[in-house]
Write a protein that holds these residues in place. Sequence first.
Motif, PDB file in Angstrom:
ATOM      1  N   ALA A  66      31.976  88.140  52.236  1.00  0.00           N
ATOM      2  CA  ALA A  66      31.244  87.077  52.928  1.00  0.00           C
ATOM      3  C   ALA A  66      32.120  85.882  53.249  1.00  0.00           C
ATOM      4  O   ALA A  66      33.178  85.684  52.649  1.00  0.00           O
ATOM      5  CB  ALA A  66      30.067  86.619  52.060  1.00  0.00           C
ATOM      6  N   GLY A 115      26.481  93.931  53.954  1.00  0.00           N
ATOM      7  CA  GLY A 115      25.713  94.655  52.963  1.00  0.00           C
ATOM      8  C   GLY A 115      26.412  95.938  52.579  1.00  0.00           C
ATOM      9  O   GLY A 115      27.594  96.146  52.897  1.00  0.00           O
ATOM     10  N   THR A 168      23.350  86.600  49.654  1.00  0.00           N
ATOM     11  CA  THR A 168      23.229  85.239  50.173  1.00  0.00           C
ATOM     12  C   THR A 168      22.658  84.303  49.121  1.00  0.00           C
ATOM     13  O   THR A 168      23.160  83.189  48.912  1.00  0.00           O
ATOM     14  CB  THR A 168      22.339  85.236  51.432  1.00  0.00           C
ATOM     15  N   GLY A 172      22.669  95.618  55.851  1.00  0.00           N
ATOM     16  CA  GLY A 172      23.710  95.239  56.803  1.00  0.00           C
ATOM     17  C   GLY A 172      24.012  96.371  57.760  1.00  0.00           C
ATOM     18  O   GLY A 172      25.149  96.597  58.161  1.00  0.00           O
ATOM     19  N   GLY A 204      30.814  94.606  60.457  1.00  0.00           N
ATOM     20  CA  GLY A 204      30.600  94.704  59.016  1.00  0.00           C
ATOM     21  C   GLY A 204      31.576  95.650  58.357  1.00  0.00           C
ATOM     22  O   GLY A 204      32.077  95.383  57.258  1.00  0.00           O
ATOM     23  N   SER A 254      22.060  88.598  62.995  1.00  0.00           N
ATOM     24  CA  SER A 254      23.107  89.608  62.830  1.00  0.00           C
ATOM     25  C   SER A 254      24.147  89.554  63.935  1.00  0.00           C
ATOM     26  O   SER A 254      23.839  89.268  65.087  1.00  0.00           O
ATOM     27  CB  SER A 254      22.489  91.010  62.794  1.00  0.00           C
ATOM     28  N   THR A 295      27.330  87.422  55.484  1.00  0.00           N
ATOM     29  CA  THR A 295      27.710  88.464  54.537  1.00  0.00           C
ATOM     30  C   THR A 295      27.471  89.857  55.087  1.00  0.00           C
ATOM     31  O   THR A 295      26.645  90.059  55.989  1.00  0.00           O
ATOM     32  CB  THR A 295      26.938  88.292  53.213  1.00  0.00           C
ATOM     33  N   THR A 309      22.265  92.031  51.725  1.00  0.00           N
ATOM     34  CA  THR A 309      22.660  90.775  52.352  1.00  0.00           C
ATOM     35  C   THR A 309      21.834  89.597  51.849  1.00  0.00           C
ATOM     36  O   THR A 309      22.353  88.500  51.641  1.00  0.00           O
ATOM     37  CB  THR A 309      22.543  90.862  53.880  1.00  0.00           C
TER      38      THR A 309
END
Length: 709
Positions: A203, A168, A151, A379, A193, A187, A166, A147
């Motif tokens: 993302a 992961g 980013t 993530g 996710g 988060s 985003t 992540t």
Amino acid sequence: MADQKSYGWAGKILRVNLSTGSISTEPTDPYKLYIGGMGLANKIMYDEVPAGTDPLSPENKIVFAVGPLTASGVPLAGRTTICSLSTFTKDHLIVDAHCGGMIGAKIKLAGYDAIVVEGASDHPVYLNIKNEKVEIKDASDVWGMGTREATEALSRKESTKACVATIGPAGENLLPYSCIINSRNHSGGAGVGAVMGSKMCKALVVEGDGSVNVADPQAVADLSDYMLREVIGSNNNHVVPQTQQEWAEYYDKGSRWSARKGLTWGIAEGGAIDVGEPKPGELNTVGYRCMKSVYDLGEVAEKYTVKMNGCHSCPIHCYSDLRIDRTAELGGKATAGNTCAANFPFKYMNGILKTDIKEDTESGILWNTLIGTTIDELGLWCNYAQLWRDFAHCISAGVFDRVLPEEEKALFDWNRIYEDDPTIMVEVLNKIAQNDSEIAYLAYGPYVWAERWDDADWFNQKPSALINYRGWPVHHATECFGQVGGVYNMMFNRDDMIHSAVNFQGCGLPFELKQQIAEEVWGGADAIDPDKNYTPMNDHKANFCWWSIVTDVLHDSLTLCNWVWPMTMSPTKQRDYRGDLDLEAKFYKAVTGEDVTTDDLYQAGARIMTLQRANTVRGMTKADGTMGNNDLRNDHDRITDWVFDHDPDFEPFTEGTIKIDRDDFQTALSMVYGKFGWDETLGCPTAECLESYGMTDVKEDLDSLGLLP
């Protein structure tokens, strides 16, 4: 005819279909009955995602939603609701993830009240949003990145002014315990996710340089100053300092108002900054009150603290910014930090493993930051620390020895934990995030792994902290005012994240003073009990429980931070420590121009909670597997047995235990159901209550399905 200016709301919703590539907008107005944020997102999901939809199918949707107060200048109005279907609990019912950081403000300033992502791409993509310009762009070059790495890459490619939210590798690999990360470590969990991964959407990159129209800017400014000067406390709205200080009438060792003379941001830019003794009335020192790094990690964290940070529009700064070079050397990230459970994962593991490693030591902080930065980069979501409890249990109870194939057992020597080698966690977590092994089932949640590995009794053990048989843990449950916390832990389809009650419990004021406030707010001093000294359920406790639920839902819809709101109490002696529970309505009027009362907003919160319960009724299965089940009492609101059975030497309603009584808990459910107007036997919405909330369409839908009592 010119468009009428919208105050508070941006006025439009962005919709992106990844299957067709279509991008469109639509007005927010049809959803205003549900305010915004959680309410708006839940209504879209109710209307558009059929019961029984596979959460990882293109037919599922994910909704990022903010509220009318987001980015308006109101303090602590930077939250975002991310709504979809659960990946980790029974029946895959509707869930909300709530995150801070900067993504909500960026969505609002780009001109949207919500972003609906639907369909699924056939290749990795990301959404690049800059105001009205929206593009679906190829993400092949960042797919597979962590992540933080993703980013950085996307910010450099698009704009360093953008906020990147985003996933992961965990989300890409469709691991049920996966999250979306924005602003480095903020988060949104609940498996969202994996939903993004199923759509091959890496993302959202959002840059907004617009503004929020505010009906009365001076009123917002005046209210903000008043709130910061007289009303607000520290993190969790604790309103007395942790240590005895000359200015304070009271102090409490558990308070998160943890600033004190001599305590510093040890490695602040330009040199250490002493946080001192910030007092009520000092607007410019509010951000020093909460030294959460030391509160969470111990005194050892002081020398690694860069500063305390916060989400958009937050003066409290409960978010620890740390730098520990040794963590990077061990395979994590040097810059670390978080707040709440993600800040101290080793605490939950060690509560079961009982190693000799102490938290407030160099070893302890390395364990916590190495685990924390690893899961954030992957993530990977911990389900409010359930992952750590389950992991430790599976080691200590020999579950892994029993169920893992030999080739997986050979990968991990659990003795390394007791030998103080935290790098084993980097290896384990990376293996879990790949989602191609037996141990990865741990991150499917206990509803899955406990059945797969024949360990269902784990739900009935207090160390599990599991509170509902559908697969979620306690979040300030029976240890927080007994039946009140127990009931509100049943209401959602994940851990509840309600802080309205626990903030009051831990605020630091003397119990007798809290009783006075309880009488004023919930109708009687007997709405609350001392810790571990509970009394039977009563009507005032039902009021307190209802209020705790509706204020949380209201805040997640406005969107405000329920980790500090509502303002039930204050640190100001001249106010007799009373807060101001009308502040939400005052800010609402100042921002939107709409004159509402606090009761109006509470009813809106009750409406939104009722909507989610209606959606739960549609999606919940019966014992025979058929879809649609309105017996929420028996098939949803089932608290785990340990809350009745632990502490065998104590009876319920005796001092010294959080044990509660089975029959009394059923009484508590009935009374709280009644406060919402739900059926007091089944716990589901009735035709009458749906009509009273203005939800005729939902009533007709449930009626057509035979799901009204």
